[in-house]
Design a protein around this motif. Structure first.
Motif, short mmCIF file in Angstrom:
data_model
loop_
_atom_site.label_atom_id
_atom_site.label_comp_id
_atom_site.label_asym_id
_atom_site.label_seq_id
_atom_site.Cartn_x
_atom_site.Cartn_y
_atom_site.Cartn_z
N ARG A 1 4.40 2.57 -1.99
CA ARG A 1 2.98 2.95 -1.97
C ARG A 1 2.35 2.54 -0.64
O ARG A 1 2.59 1.43 -0.16
N LEU B 1 1.05 -4.16 -7.20
CA LEU B 1 1.47 -2.77 -6.97
C LEU B 1 2.29 -2.59 -5.68
O LEU B 1 2.82 -1.51 -5.43
N GLY C 1 -8.09 0.12 -7.92
CA GLY C 1 -9.47 0.29 -8.38
C GLY C 1 -10.29 -0.99 -8.33
O GLY C 1 -11.04 -1.30 -9.27
N GLU D 1 -2.96 4.44 -1.25
CA GLU D 1 -2.57 4.56 -2.67
C GLU D 1 -2.84 3.25 -3.41
O GLU D 1 -3.27 3.27 -4.57
N GLU E 1 -6.51 3.17 -4.22
CA GLU E 1 -6.86 4.11 -5.29
C GLU E 1 -6.38 3.58 -6.65
O GLU E 1 -7.12 3.59 -7.63
N GLN E 2 -5.15 3.09 -6.68
CA GLN E 2 -4.56 2.70 -7.97
C GLN E 2 -5.04 1.33 -8.46
O GLN E 2 -5.10 1.09 -9.66
#
Ligand SMILES: C[S@@+](CC[C@H](N)C(=O)[O-])C[C@H]1O[C@@H](n2cnc3c(N)ncnc32)[C@H](O)[C@@H]1O
Length: 410
Positions: free
Chosen positions: A370, A365, A380, A374, A377-378
């Motif tokens: 980001r 990611l 996980g 973030e 969070e993304q």
């Protein structure tokens, strides 16, 4: 050697053999990037990652040579900092001609070229936010005075990217230089080059330069070989000597790159030795690392004028945006899924950092947009903070990841 005589000889050297050799036509195919003076590094190691790209940014490249740093930085500024500007300064008009042609090939309009010495600089309208001085201080008759002059051109809170030769990694260079002073005392550098090539051919395998496989020599082009062995002024620094050079100019050392090369833990396995090394100050630890590995040919340093190290260097924080250098996030993530480790080599020394395979998704990611909050969070992932710290530490140690904070609203 009197300073003026020394400077004249250095200038004559670079008028005859600009270094490094560069062909302006190559600008069509690639941008040469490196350290120091990559804009993301400057931001990370001098401005805490908080450089405001909307504001004016003035850089001086002191001893700009054939243009590597000036071209890279001007290109980065053209792309990211509309009010950015680079002043290039060099003693050698032949080198400047190459740098100028490279800027023209890229249609860069944010560079001004100046001819002169950084030790008595022309009026360039200082102060500067940033000064690059790569591979130059060790060729000055008085490097301390040269760095003090440059420090005087910086604004408070500004900084520099510096490269000086590393003493241990250049093992073999200075005896070879001495041998060439004896064998080739004539001033003509072309004739001295011919002597140098023949001498290197004849020298036995016990010669320290031949025994140092990490210094190229016989296969170098003329400019590189002359720079290595025939320079009129050339000295090298250990870590404490480089730190003292920076300190006497009133500057604060903020980083040595790549960071992992300066960490004793990179070279030690024994737990007790590591515990002993962990008691050292940062500079003492860097000096120990240099003495352990013995292969640091250059020292790349970032320094600040007035900002303490922990504020000058960007820190891991939820609002920090990780930026990968020379690394593709998807490819790295795919690699981590196969093998949960980050690997590299430092001039023959393999380095391996184990990482949590669950971090592959988070790595995928990383897109330079980001921030870490973030990503957490993304992605996980359980244990994100510990896992991400390990990935960051490995990649940052190899100079493959940096941080940028969003600029404060203006
Ligand atoms: C080894 S080259 C490095 C060039 C460039 N910084 C790089 O990293 O590619 C050293 C350069 O410093 C320049 N130089 C040496 N002494 C200087 C001085 N006193 N003032 C300005 N430039 C100088 C030389 O002319 C030469 O171009």
């Amino acid at each position: 050697m009197a300073d003026q005589d020394g400077k004249d000889r250095v200038r004559a050297h670079y008028e005859a053999l600009p270094y490094p050799t560069r062909d302006p036509a190559d600008e069509r195919n690639r941008l040469i990037t490196g350290s120091p003076s990559h804009l993301d590094e400057i931001n990370h190691y001098v401005f805490g990652g908080r450089l405001d790209f909307g504001k004016p940014f003035r850089a001086l490249v002191a001893g700009g040579g054939t243009g590597d740093a000036a071209i890279m930085l001007a290109q980065h500024l053209a792309e990211h900092i509309p009010l950015g500007h680079v002043d290039y300064l060099d003693l050698s008009l032949a080198s400047q001609a190459v740098a100028r042609a490279r800027a023209e090939a890229r249609r860069l309009t944010n560079i001004a070229f100046h001819h002169g010495s950084l030790t008595e600089p022309p009026d360039l309208g200082a102060p500067f936010d940033y000064i690059d001085c790569c591979g130059v201080l060790h060729h000055l008759p008085d490097p301390e005075a040269g760095l003090r002059t440059l420090a005087g051109l910086l604004r408070p809170g500004g900084g520099m990217g510096i490269m000086v030769y590393g003493a241990l990694g250049r093992t073999g260079v200075y005896p070879a230089q001495a041998a060439l002073r004896a064998l080739a005392p004539e001033p003509d550098v072309r004739r001295r080059l011919s002597v140098a090539r023949r001498m290197l051919g004849d020298a036995p395998e016990t010669n320290w330069l031949k025994r140092n496989p990490f210094l190229s020599s016989l296969n170098d082009d003329d400019s590189a070989l002359a720079d290595l062995l025939l320079h009129p002024i050339d000295r090298a620094y250990t870590v404490p000597e480089a730190a003292a050079l920076i300190d006497q100019a009133g500057l604060t050392l903020t980083a040595l790159l790549a960071p992992a090369r300066y960490e004793p833990a990179t070279y030690l396995k024994d737990k007790d030795l590591m515990k002993r090394a962990a008691k050292l100050s940062w500079i003492e630890a860097c000096a120990l690392a240099e003495n352990l590995c013995g292969n640091l040919k250059i020292h790349i340093a970032y320094v600040s004028k007035g900002t303490p190290r922990d504020a000058a260097v960007a820190q891991l924080h939820d609002d920090a945006v990780p930026i990968l250098l020379r690394t593709d996030a998807a490819a790295l993530a795919a690699h981590l899924r196969q093998r949960p480790e980050i690997k590299s080599t430092f001039d023959g020394i393999p380095v391996i950092y184990p990482v949590d395979p669950a971090m592959a998704g988070a790595v995928a990611l990383i897109d330079g947009v980001r921030n870490i909050g973030e990503l957490r969070e993304q992605a996980g992932v359980d244990g994100f903070d510990r896992g991400f710290r390990a990935v960051y530490r490995a990649l940052n140690g190899l100079n493959l990841i940096l941080l940028r904070h969003p600029a404060p609203p203006s």
